[in-house]
Design a protein around this motif. Structure first.
Motif, PDB file in Angstrom:
ATOM      1  N   ASP A  92       0.819  -1.221   0.000  1.00 28.54           N
ATOM      2  CA  ASP A  92       0.000   0.000   0.000  1.00 28.54           C
ATOM      3  C   ASP A  92       0.851   1.269   0.000  1.00 28.54           C
ATOM      4  O   ASP A  92       0.440   2.294  -0.551  1.00 28.54           O
ATOM      5  CB  ASP A  92      -0.909   0.020   1.233  1.00 28.54           C
ATOM      6  CG  ASP A  92      -2.011  -1.013   1.159  1.00 28.54           C
ATOM      7  OD1 ASP A  92      -2.311  -1.475   0.035  1.00 28.54           O
ATOM      8  OD2 ASP A  92      -2.562  -1.382   2.221  1.00 28.54           O
ATOM      9  N   ARG A  93       2.035   1.201   0.623  1.00 27.68           N
ATOM     10  CA  ARG A  93       2.793   2.420   0.902  1.00 27.68           C
ATOM     11  C   ARG A  93       4.086   2.577   0.117  1.00 27.68           C
ATOM     12  O   ARG A  93       4.761   3.604   0.232  1.00 27.68           O
ATOM     13  CB  ARG A  93       3.114   2.467   2.403  1.00 27.68           C
ATOM     14  CG  ARG A  93       1.860   2.501   3.264  1.00 27.68           C
ATOM     15  CD  ARG A  93       2.167   2.313   4.742  1.00 27.68           C
ATOM     16  NE  ARG A  93       0.938   2.383   5.543  1.00 27.68           N
ATOM     17  CZ  ARG A  93       0.891   2.161   6.857  1.00 27.68           C
ATOM     18  NH1 ARG A  93       1.991   1.854   7.513  1.00 27.68           N
ATOM     19  NH2 ARG A  93      -0.271   2.245   7.501  1.00 27.68           N
ATOM     20  N   ALA A  94       4.469   1.588  -0.678  1.00 29.54           N
ATOM     21  CA  ALA A  94       5.754   1.636  -1.378  1.00 29.54           C
ATOM     22  C   ALA A  94       5.808   2.763  -2.414  1.00 29.54           C
ATOM     23  O   ALA A  94       4.887   2.941  -3.202  1.00 29.54           O
ATOM     24  CB  ALA A  94       6.025   0.294  -2.064  1.00 29.54           C
ATOM     25  N   SER A  95       6.914   3.502  -2.404  1.00 30.06           N
ATOM     26  CA  SER A  95       7.150   4.538  -3.404  1.00 30.06           C
ATOM     27  C   SER A  95       7.963   3.934  -4.546  1.00 30.06           C
ATOM     28  O   SER A  95       8.447   2.800  -4.456  1.00 30.06           O
ATOM     29  CB  SER A  95       7.934   5.698  -2.773  1.00 30.06           C
ATOM     30  OG  SER A  95       9.243   5.256  -2.406  1.00 30.06           O
ATOM     31  N   ALA A 138       6.894  -0.735   5.085  1.00 25.56           N
ATOM     32  CA  ALA A 138       5.557  -0.838   5.677  1.00 25.56           C
ATOM     33  C   ALA A 138       5.214   0.374   6.533  1.00 25.56           C
ATOM     34  O   ALA A 138       4.042   0.732   6.687  1.00 25.56           O
ATOM     35  CB  ALA A 138       5.446  -2.112   6.504  1.00 25.56           C
ATOM     36  N   GLY A 139       6.252   1.022   7.096  1.00 21.00           N
ATOM     37  CA  GLY A 139       6.032   2.291   7.772  1.00 21.00           C
ATOM     38  C   GLY A 139       5.467   2.206   9.173  1.00 21.00           C
ATOM     39  O   GLY A 139       4.996   3.211   9.708  1.00 21.00           O
ATOM     40  N   ASN A 140       5.508   1.022   9.788  1.00 20.00           N
ATOM     41  CA  ASN A 140       5.038   0.871  11.167  1.00 20.00           C
ATOM     42  C   ASN A 140       6.242   0.518  12.040  1.00 20.00           C
ATOM     43  O   ASN A 140       6.891  -0.509  11.823  1.00 20.00           O
ATOM     44  CB  ASN A 140       3.980  -0.230  11.246  1.00 20.00           C
ATOM     45  CG  ASN A 140       3.432  -0.406  12.652  1.00 20.00           C
ATOM     46  OD1 ASN A 140       4.127  -0.858  13.542  1.00 20.00           O
ATOM     47  ND2 ASN A 140       2.165  -0.062  12.845  1.00 20.00           N
ATOM     48  N   ASN A 185       3.110  -3.820  -7.725  1.00 15.80           N
ATOM     49  CA  ASN A 185       1.765  -3.609  -8.278  1.00 15.80           C
ATOM     50  C   ASN A 185       0.796  -3.034  -7.248  1.00 15.80           C
ATOM     51  O   ASN A 185      -0.392  -2.864  -7.537  1.00 15.80           O
ATOM     52  CB  ASN A 185       1.214  -4.925  -8.813  1.00 15.80           C
ATOM     53  CG  ASN A 185       1.975  -5.430 -10.017  1.00 15.80           C
ATOM     54  OD1 ASN A 185       2.547  -4.650 -10.775  1.00 15.80           O
ATOM     55  ND2 ASN A 185       2.011  -6.748 -10.201  1.00 15.80           N
ATOM     56  N   HIS A 186       1.289  -2.776  -6.043  1.00 16.10           N
ATOM     57  CA  HIS A 186       0.477  -2.245  -4.946  1.00 16.10           C
ATOM     58  C   HIS A 186      -0.739  -3.137  -4.667  1.00 16.10           C
ATOM     59  O   HIS A 186      -1.835  -2.652  -4.354  1.00 16.10           O
ATOM     60  CB  HIS A 186       0.026  -0.812  -5.247  1.00 16.10           C
ATOM     61  CG  HIS A 186       1.172   0.135  -5.440  1.00 16.10           C
ATOM     62  ND1 HIS A 186       1.975   0.554  -4.399  1.00 16.10           N
ATOM     63  CD2 HIS A 186       1.683   0.714  -6.568  1.00 16.10           C
ATOM     64  CE1 HIS A 186       2.913   1.373  -4.869  1.00 16.10           C
ATOM     65  NE2 HIS A 186       2.764   1.476  -6.184  1.00 16.10           N
TER      66      HIS A 186
END
Length: 219
Positions: A92-95, A138-140, A185-186
């Motif tokens: 969901d969060r990958a740039s 993942a950012g958590n 591919n999110h």
């Protein structure tokens, strides 16, 4: 209290908790060892609250893993849930920059896979780096720290319970390739499914080998 706040003077703490000076100082020493306070001497000194670091959050889990006393079932169950959720969040969060970084690591993994068993140890290092990078994406913070301590300390279990064959190496490469593609591919649902399946397969193989070793007293 917040980081940087100063604890009340020792005499006040003694009266508040109704303890001797020796008992209080021992308690403060323990808090300092755990990294929860900083004791400064001299004029203007005292006991200051420190910000909790990742060392305190992960130390216990790392010790439990290194001791080898956690069951493979418990480790596997924990990892399946953790890695699955991490993969979903990363998708969901990958740039674009994140994805490029993963593809660079994947290229290294592919190169090492061609060396077969000779490149297995280095391949595992890159595989570990990929999992840590996905956890970072993942950012958590809690997932990131948990994944880091698990991957830093789980190699001993691999050495004991995994058979390092070329077949296993390419199965692992196929899984991480599919996982990175799903993140690219999110597709969070697909990334979650692949990660859980990947860890589950590892867990089954390790538990099978553990059972065989126990049966023939090979530990």
């Amino acid at each position: 209290m917040t980081p940087g706040d100063k604890l009340p003077p020792e005499r006040e703490l003694q009266e508040t908790f109704n303890v001797s000076r020796g008992t209080l100082r021992e308690a403060l020493r323990v808090l300092e060892q755990k990294g929860l306070i900083e004791i400064r001497l001299g004029t203007g000194g005292g006991s200051l609250v420190r910000e909790a670091g990742t060392e305190q959050l992960t130390e216990t889990l790392a010790l439990m893993l290194r001791s080898g006393k956690l069951s493979l079932y418990d480790i596997g169950e924990f990892r399946e849930g953790m890695e699955s959720r991490i993969a979903s969040l990363a998708a969901d969060r990958a740039s674009e920059e994140d994805i490029q970084g993963l593809e660079t690591l994947l290229a290294k993994a592919c190169s090492l896979a061609k060396q077969g068993r000779k490149g297995w140890e280095d391949f595992l290092d890159v595989d570990e780096a990929i999992h840590k990078e996905i956890a970072k994406i993942a950012g958590n913070a809690l997932y990131r720290y948990s994944a880091q301590v698990v991957h830093d300390n789980i190699r001993n279990y691999y050495d004991q319970y995994l058979d390092f064959s070329s077949k296993r190496l390419y199965e692992n490469l196929e899984d991480i390739t599919s996982l990175i593609e799903a993140i690219k591919n999110h597709d969070g649902e697909e990334a979650s499914r692949i990660a859980e399946k990947h860890v589950h397969a590892f867990n089954l193989r390790m538990r099978k080998n553990e059972s065989m070793k126990s049966r023939f007293n090979l530990r």
